[in-house]
Design a protein around this motif. Structure first.
Motif, PDB file in Angstrom:
ATOM      1  N   ILE A  36       0.814  -1.228   0.000  1.00  7.53           N
ATOM      2  CA  ILE A  36       0.000   0.000   0.000  1.00  7.53           C
ATOM      3  C   ILE A  36       0.842   1.271   0.000  1.00  7.53           C
ATOM      4  O   ILE A  36       0.348   2.325   0.341  1.00  7.53           O
ATOM      5  CB  ILE A  36      -1.032   0.016   1.152  1.00  7.53           C
ATOM      6  CG1 ILE A  36      -0.371  -0.034   2.521  1.00  7.53           C
ATOM      7  CG2 ILE A  36      -2.033  -1.091   0.994  1.00  7.53           C
ATOM      8  CD1 ILE A  36      -1.353   0.154   3.676  1.00  7.53           C
ATOM      9  N   MET A  95     -11.237   0.745   1.487  1.00  8.82           N
ATOM     10  CA  MET A  95      -9.867   0.557   1.978  1.00  8.82           C
ATOM     11  C   MET A  95      -9.870  -0.455   3.111  1.00  8.82           C
ATOM     12  O   MET A  95     -10.823  -0.513   3.888  1.00  8.82           O
ATOM     13  CB  MET A  95      -9.298   1.872   2.499  1.00  8.82           C
ATOM     14  CG  MET A  95      -9.307   3.002   1.510  1.00  8.82           C
ATOM     15  SD  MET A  95      -8.562   4.501   2.164  1.00  8.82           S
ATOM     16  CE  MET A  95      -9.253   4.632   3.779  1.00  8.82           C
ATOM     17  N   ALA A  97      -6.763  -2.439   5.735  1.00  7.79           N
ATOM     18  CA  ALA A  97      -5.392  -2.814   6.078  1.00  7.79           C
ATOM     19  C   ALA A  97      -5.430  -3.514   7.436  1.00  7.79           C
ATOM     20  O   ALA A  97      -5.978  -2.982   8.402  1.00  7.79           O
ATOM     21  CB  ALA A  97      -4.480  -1.594   6.140  1.00  7.79           C
ATOM     22  N   ALA A 132      -5.339  -1.624  -5.962  1.00 11.04           N
ATOM     23  CA  ALA A 132      -4.392  -2.617  -5.468  1.00 11.04           C
ATOM     24  C   ALA A 132      -3.134  -2.554  -6.323  1.00 11.04           C
ATOM     25  O   ALA A 132      -3.187  -2.183  -7.500  1.00 11.04           O
ATOM     26  CB  ALA A 132      -4.991  -4.022  -5.527  1.00 11.04           C
ATOM     27  N   SER A 133      -2.039  -2.927  -5.721  1.00 13.42           N
ATOM     28  CA  SER A 133      -0.802  -3.067  -6.476  1.00 13.42           C
ATOM     29  C   SER A 133      -0.974  -4.229  -7.453  1.00 13.42           C
ATOM     30  O   SER A 133      -1.575  -5.252  -7.100  1.00 13.42           O
ATOM     31  CB  SER A 133       0.348  -3.353  -5.514  1.00 13.42           C
ATOM     32  OG  SER A 133       1.481  -3.795  -6.221  1.00 13.42           O
ATOM     33  N   ASP A 136      -0.006  -7.415  -5.837  1.00  7.67           N
ATOM     34  CA  ASP A 136      -0.622  -7.767  -4.548  1.00  7.67           C
ATOM     35  C   ASP A 136      -1.779  -8.731  -4.800  1.00  7.67           C
ATOM     36  O   ASP A 136      -2.948  -8.367  -4.776  1.00  7.67           O
ATOM     37  CB  ASP A 136      -1.095  -6.503  -3.833  1.00  7.67           C
ATOM     38  CG  ASP A 136      -1.671  -6.780  -2.451  1.00  7.67           C
ATOM     39  OD1 ASP A 136      -1.686  -7.945  -2.007  1.00  7.67           O
ATOM     40  OD2 ASP A 136      -2.136  -5.809  -1.809  1.00  7.67           O
ATOM     41  N   SER A 139      -4.764  -9.147  -2.194  1.00  7.75           N
ATOM     42  CA  SER A 139      -5.764  -8.063  -2.241  1.00  7.75           C
ATOM     43  C   SER A 139      -6.618  -8.152  -3.496  1.00  7.75           C
ATOM     44  O   SER A 139      -7.837  -7.951  -3.447  1.00  7.75           O
ATOM     45  CB  SER A 139      -5.077  -6.697  -2.179  1.00  7.75           C
ATOM     46  OG  SER A 139      -4.499  -6.503  -0.910  1.00  7.75           O
ATOM     47  N   GLN A 161      -1.021   0.856 -10.226  1.00  7.55           N
ATOM     48  CA  GLN A 161      -2.121   0.296  -9.454  1.00  7.55           C
ATOM     49  C   GLN A 161      -3.135  -0.308 -10.415  1.00  7.55           C
ATOM     50  O   GLN A 161      -3.177   0.052 -11.588  1.00  7.55           O
ATOM     51  CB  GLN A 161      -2.823   1.386  -8.633  1.00  7.55           C
ATOM     52  CG  GLN A 161      -1.974   2.025  -7.575  1.00  7.55           C
ATOM     53  CD  GLN A 161      -2.107   1.322  -6.255  1.00  7.55           C
ATOM     54  OE1 GLN A 161      -3.083   1.499  -5.565  1.00  7.55           O
ATOM     55  NE2 GLN A 161      -1.124   0.521  -5.908  1.00  7.55           N
TER      56      GLN A 161
END
Length: 172
Positions: A36, A95, A97, A132-133, A136, A139, A161
């Motif tokens: 992130i 979001m 985390a 999201a990456s 990743d 995610s 992203q």
């Protein structure tokens, strides 16, 4: 304004100033920050982030909730909604985390589904976005599980992203 909610295993409440300690711990974990943004937050940055989250609630009537275990109150992470511009268009972003010691237990799915229900059923938002990456995969898999569809690749805060969208349908 929905300031608190519970899921089967989590208790969520609106972020407040004394959450800066937990936000600092979350945002200084390199495993959490790698997908992130990678930046490790200093104490001052964690306090500023917490203030921005509180201000978002005041401006929009929704925002980030702090997640704790219902059975013991231990900090799990954060989940919520953020109003932001993407390419000049106002969007609401999902979001989430979690502290790395809580990964792999389904808490992100549980919290995100509750937040999506609030966004659709109470805030009546027509859609949500999530970023999201590209690398990743956990995610991205979560977003797929939640019903988000890949929309496009983009650059966000100078990093590649993927942008995903959920249209106003009930969360699985």
């Amino acid at each position: 304004m929905i300031e608190t909610f519970d899921t089967d295993r989590l208790a969520a409440r609106r972020v407040r100033a004394d959450d800066a300690v937990d936000m600092h711990r979350l945002h200084t974990d390199p495993r959490v920050m790698a997908p992130i943004g990678g930046a490790i937050a200093s104490w001052d940055e964690a306090e500023a982030l917490t203030r921005r989250m509180i201000d978002h609630w005041a401006r929009h009537g929704y925002g980030v909730w702090v997640l704790r275990l219902r059975d013991g109150g231990g900090f799990v992470g954060r989940a919520g909604l953020r109003r932001r511009d993407i390419d000049g268009v106002g969007e609401t972003e999902l979001m989430c985390a979690l502290a790395s010691d809580h990964w792999g237990r389904g808490y992100a799915t549980e919290a995100a589904r509750a937040v999506i229900r609030i966004a659709i059923d109470h805030l009546m938002l027509p859609s949500l976005v999530a970023c999201a990456s590209p690398t990743d995969f956990p995610s991205r898999r979560l977003l797929e599980t939640l019903g988000f569809a890949f929309e496009r690749d983009m650059i966000n805060a100078g990093r590649p992203q993927t942008l995903h969208r959920l249209r106003g349908v009930a969360a699985g």
